[in-house]
Design an enzyme around this catalytic site. Structure first.
Site, PDB file in Angstrom:
ATOM      1  N   GLY A 170      37.800  24.651  37.529  1.00  0.00           N
ATOM      2  CA  GLY A 170      36.547  24.191  36.544  1.00  0.00           C
ATOM      3  C   GLY A 170      35.754  25.580  36.650  1.00  0.00           C
ATOM      4  O   GLY A 170      36.202  26.639  37.174  1.00  0.00           O
ATOM      5  N   ALA A 406      45.575  61.357  29.457  1.00  0.00           N
ATOM      6  CA  ALA A 406      45.745  60.688  31.094  1.00  0.00           C
ATOM      7  C   ALA A 406      45.018  61.907  31.732  1.00  0.00           C
ATOM      8  O   ALA A 406      44.394  61.694  33.005  1.00  0.00           O
ATOM      9  CB  ALA A 406      46.910  60.597  31.444  1.00  0.00           C
TER      10      ALA A 406
END
Ligand code: HXC
Length: 507
Positions: A170, A406
């Site tokens: 939950g 990168a």
């Protein structure tokens, strides 16, 4: 003091320690799980634990709850030390109403979180719970809300670690998700927002708890958990090991541990680590392990997005965070998962003043429809933002490829890298030589010659060094010494960012 008064106190304490009773404790053990108190005994130093709120009781009256009261109400809270350093802890007791969160035991958790913030010490929560106490309704839900709020307030101020040692279902999973590190135990822990039954009703998918949210899922696929271990003892001991790398808060500076490993240790094996063939992979963890104190590298998220390696080590006794491309996986390309993984780690280190060493061997961002459609643009931007905003000492070492975007992302000079080194064989370019000549010399008969020319002119570290984008080109065997010296140089570094309420990270 009358002896019987003391006796009464001890009896009350003893009663509280029994928790949900002998039978439920035996069931817990049968599942291969320790009790809430046994876990704390392993986690904190011997005799260091002091419990708070042992006599707290719930106030529920519905469904006969008033007749079912356990002292402490299913959660053990307090403080102790790990290798002498203060830590606040809570440990949910599954033997009492399945460890479910009540209004009152949530207050206990909030109390130690508030104390941790006031005193600048980390919090470790051990989760083993059926979630919100069903008999209490909104009173229990409010307890979760209070915990989430504190998780957020404490984020970046004190380290927070969540251990998952049983069910975590939950909305309860959102407290661990808001903390810095989530660690699971294989086979006995799971995390999901909705369990298998709800999944079946809503989506008609049949799945077990393990398949839906076990340790394997969260350490390899979702990235929700940072680490998983085979049993609870190992989980708790490795948590102590992680704790040792972390500062107590964001003001105190990194912990220091004496070491006999000399800073100027020459590591000749590094000279041959990178293969001559630039397309051949090798294990970047070999490098990290060989440069840190006593070869002790603690990897985080080893099985998730393994094309980037993150973790902690020590250099001359001080904690350092490492980020490195891994040529063994996807050739070390940056993709969505790797960008998110590295970005979060960089931000953690920056928040807690842990210097960052970045080791670069990256052919670029991973191309592909899947990557583009899932938002590599936004996720890659997270890593740019994380490095650019980080003001901790940042040392970068390019060991082979640093291509394209990168190159910029991986803690380049352009994003406030403090000291940038490269090994002599490094290639820094817009793209690999082969791809580059195929574009700019399309149709040329002698592409091999063009490629050699390109390598000579562009794909080497000396062009970047000539511009000052690299501070030096260093011999591999001296890497440990050069990084140790750079870290010492930067130990009093100060850097500013313009005032803002907060940034708008590309979430
Ligand atoms: C009260 C609970 C409970 C709960 C378990 N128990 N969960 N009591 N509230 N949430 C009690 C059981 O009644 C039982 O009591 C004891 O704990 C052990 O439970 P068992 O079911 O016997 O254990 P097990 O078979 O191991 O199953 C564990 C379990 C299951 C998978 C966790 O109990 C379960 O599904 N519980 C409900 C989970 C759930 O749906 N929670 C609400 C999630 S929503 P006795 O007396 O028999 O020992 C939520 C909202 C949070 O949490 C929102 C935050 C924003």
């Amino acid at each position: 003091m009358k002896a019987e008064t003391i006796l009464k106190l001890e009896q009350k304490r003893q009663q509280a320690r029994i928790g949900g009773g002998v039978e439920r404790t035996a069931t817990q053990h049968k599942k291969g799980k320790l009790t809430a108190r046994e876990r704390l005994e392993v986690l904190v130093d011997p005799d260091s634990f002091e419990e708070f709120d042992m006599f707290v009781e719930h106030r529920g009256t519905n469904f006969g709850m008033e007749k079912n009261i356990t002292s402490g109400d299913g959660c053990v809270t307090g403080h102790g030390t790990i290798n002498g350093r203060l830590v606040y802890v809570y440990s949910q007791d599954f033997t009492v109403f399945g460890g479910s969160l009540s209004e009152t035991n949530a207050k206990k958790i909030c109390k130690i979180m508030d104390m941790a913030l006031r005193t600048g010490a980390p919090v470790i929560g051990i989760n083993d719970s059926g979630g919100a106490r069903i008999q209490e309704g909104v009173d229990s839900l409010s307890g979760y809300g209070d915990i989430f709020l504190r998780n957020v307030k404490a984020s970046g101020v004190i380290p927070q670690i969540s251990l998952i040692m049983g069910p975590c279902a939950g909305g309860a999973v959102y407290s661990p998700a808001l903390t810095d590190f989530t660690i699971m135990t294989r086979g006995t822990s799971y995390m999901f927002v909705t369990g298998p039954d709800v999944v079946k009703t809503v989506t008609h998918e049949e799945v077990t708890q393990e398949e839906l949210g076990g340790a394997s899922v969260h350490t390899t696929k979702s990235g929700v958990a940072d680490l998983a271990f085979d049993n609870e003892i190992e989980t708790l001991l490795q948590t102590r090991r992680l704790f040792n790398f972390l500062p107590n808060n964001n003001k105190i500076g990194v912990p220091w541990r004496p070491t006999n490993d000399p800073a100027d240790r020459v590591e000749t094996s590094l000279n041959d680590l990178v293969p001559a063939d630039t397309n051949k992979p090798y294990d970047i963890k070999e490098l990290l392990t060989r440069i840190v104190d006593e070869y002790d590298f603690f990897e985080i998220q080893p099985e998730y997005a393994s094309n980037v390696v993150i973790g902690f080590g020590r250099m001359e006794g001080r904690s350092v965070g490492f980020v490195a491309n891994q040529p063994l996986s996807k050739a070390g390309c940056l993709d969505i998962d790797a960008s998110r993984k590295a970005a979060r780690f960089v931000r953690f280190c920056d928040a807690f003043n842990i210097p960052i060493v970045t080791v670069v061997d990256v052919p670029g961002f991973l191309p592909g429809i899947d990557q583009e459609h899932n938002g590599i643009i936004k996720h890659g931007a997270k890593l740019i933002a994380a490095y650019a905003e980080a003001t901790v000492p940042k040392i970068t070492l390019i060991v082979r490829k640093a291509y394209g975007g990168a190159y910029i992302v991986m803690s380049s000079k352009h994003l406030r890298g403090d000291i940038n080194y490269a090994w002599p064989n490094a290639e820094i370019a817009v793209m690999g030589p082969k791809g580059a000549v195929e574009i700019i010399f399309r149709g040329d008969k002698d592409l091999a010659a063009r490629e050699a020319e390109y390598k000579e002119k562009i794909a080497n570290p000396f062009v970047a060094a000539s511009r000052g984008y690299l501070d030096d080109v260093i011999r591999p065997q001296n890497t440990r010494f050069r990084i140790c010296r750079a870290l010492t140089l930067l130990s009093d570094k100060k850097d500013d960012t313009p005032w803002k309420k907060h940034d708008n990270l590309p979430l």
